[in-house]
Design a protein around this motif. Structure first.
Motif, short mmCIF file in Angstrom:
data_model
loop_
_atom_site.label_atom_id
_atom_site.label_comp_id
_atom_site.label_asym_id
_atom_site.label_seq_id
_atom_site.Cartn_x
_atom_site.Cartn_y
_atom_site.Cartn_z
N THR A 114 -0.14 1.40 5.52
CA THR A 114 -1.05 0.58 4.71
C THR A 114 -1.50 -0.70 5.39
N LYS A 115 -1.02 -0.98 6.60
CA LYS A 115 -1.39 -2.24 7.25
C LYS A 115 -2.88 -2.30 7.58
N ASP A 116 -3.50 -1.15 7.75
CA ASP A 116 -4.94 -1.06 8.01
C ASP A 116 -5.55 -0.21 6.91
N SER A 117 -6.20 -0.86 5.94
CA SER A 117 -6.73 -0.12 4.79
C SER A 117 -7.79 0.90 5.19
N SER A 135 -5.96 3.95 6.47
CA SER A 135 -5.37 4.65 5.33
C SER A 135 -6.42 5.48 4.61
N ALA A 136 -7.60 4.91 4.42
CA ALA A 136 -8.69 5.63 3.77
C ALA A 136 -9.09 6.86 4.58
N VAL A 169 -2.42 5.01 -3.52
CA VAL A 169 -3.40 5.62 -2.62
C VAL A 169 -4.58 6.20 -3.41
N ASN A 202 -6.67 3.49 -5.08
CA ASN A 202 -7.54 2.83 -4.11
C ASN A 202 -8.73 3.71 -3.72
N ARG A 256 -12.74 2.57 -4.24
CA ARG A 256 -13.83 2.56 -3.24
C ARG A 256 -14.89 3.62 -3.53
N THR A 277 -3.64 -4.29 -5.55
CA THR A 277 -4.44 -3.89 -4.39
C THR A 277 -5.00 -5.12 -3.69
N GLN A 278 -5.31 -4.95 -2.41
CA GLN A 278 -5.97 -6.01 -1.66
C GLN A 278 -7.49 -5.88 -1.73
N SER A 279 -7.96 -4.76 -2.31
CA SER A 279 -9.40 -4.52 -2.42
C SER A 279 -9.74 -4.13 -3.85
#
Length: 262
Positions: free
Chosen positions: A105-108, A111-112, A144, A147, A151, A167-169
């Motif tokens: 999850t460090k790079d969203s 992950s997507a 997951v 998120n 998006r 979430t960060q987004s």
């Protein structure tokens, strides 16, 4: 007598031929990460059928996630438990699970891409109707799939079981296209009441179509029969299985999927 014996044997033969078929699928995400999916379908059903992605808990792509894919196949869906960690990694140690999750999850964006890679694999299967895809997730996997909805992924529906809600987004107005079902344990110490309030406010502001089910007495991990075992040991999380909550949330999911798939 011989006639009836032959008829029974033929019927039994038909039952043994129709079964849940499973296979391991090697694939990779757009960033080159090697992934391993677990695909399941009922070969007694002919033609295409709706597909459901299963996203694993923070333990990784273990037997529980695979079992859920088989359960969905038994309901008549084309189901694939996808790999968010790479190379099918899984563990029973919470320290390792935390490390796997943090890495994933460090790079969203990455992950997507891993989610999208699994989605495309499910769509490619001959048994899948690519126009009808839903996603369900447990714990980490719940975050997951939520998120993915935030998006605007083209999904018919999304179900989160004891999933992380923050979430960060955050979703923006109109960004959530898929209907959502959130099955949450009201005794979940890992998802705070403030997180629940913030999530509902986020979804309301975004205009999302969602149903939030809070289950009294259910802790984090309430759907997984292995949760009691996994709650012991050093750094073990506060999780526990709840049979009633497991069954009620699964029934809610079945009704939800029937509705979104039409």
């Amino acid at each position: 007598m011989r006639f009836w014996t032959a008829l029974i044997m033929m019927s039994l033969a038909g039952l043994t031929q129709a079964a849940i078929k499973t296979e391991t699928i090697d694939y990779q995400s757009a960033d080159g990460t090697k992934l391993i999916g677990y695909y399941a379908y009922d070969d007694a059903i002919k033609g295409q059928r709706p597909g459901v992605l299963v996203v694993h808990e923070w333990w990784g792509l273990n037997d529980y996630a695979k079992r859920r894919a088989r359960d969905l196949a038994a309901l008549g869906y084309s189901a694939m438990a996808i790999d968010m960690y790479g190379e099918g990694k899984h563990t029973e140690h919470p320290t390792d699970a935390m490390a796997f999750m943090q890495e994933a999850t460090k790079d969203s964006a990455a992950s997507a891409k891993r989610f999208d890679a699994g989605l495309e694999q499910l769509k490619k299967q001959a048994q899948t109707n690519p126009a009808k895809i839903a996603a369900i997730g447990y714990c980490f996997g719940g975050a997951v799939v939520l998120n993915a909805a935030r998006r605007g992924e083209p999904l018919a529906g999304v179900v989160s079981f004891h999933g992380a809600l923050s979430t960060q987004s955050p979703a923006t107005p109109g960004s959530v296209k898929a209907p959502l079902l959130i099955e949450h344990g009201n005794s979940d110490s890992m998802v705070t009441p403030d997180s629940v309030i913030a999530f509902k406010a986020e979804m309301d502001k975004a205009g999302a179509n969602y149903k939030f089910v809070g289950i009294d007495g259910a802790k984090h991990g309430f759907t997984n029969p292995d949760a009691d075992h996994l709650s012991h040991g050093d750094h073990a999380p506060d999780i526990g299985y709840n049979k009633a909550a497991d069954e009620s949330s699964w029934a809610d999911m079945q009704a939800f999927l029937k509705k979104v798939f039409g």
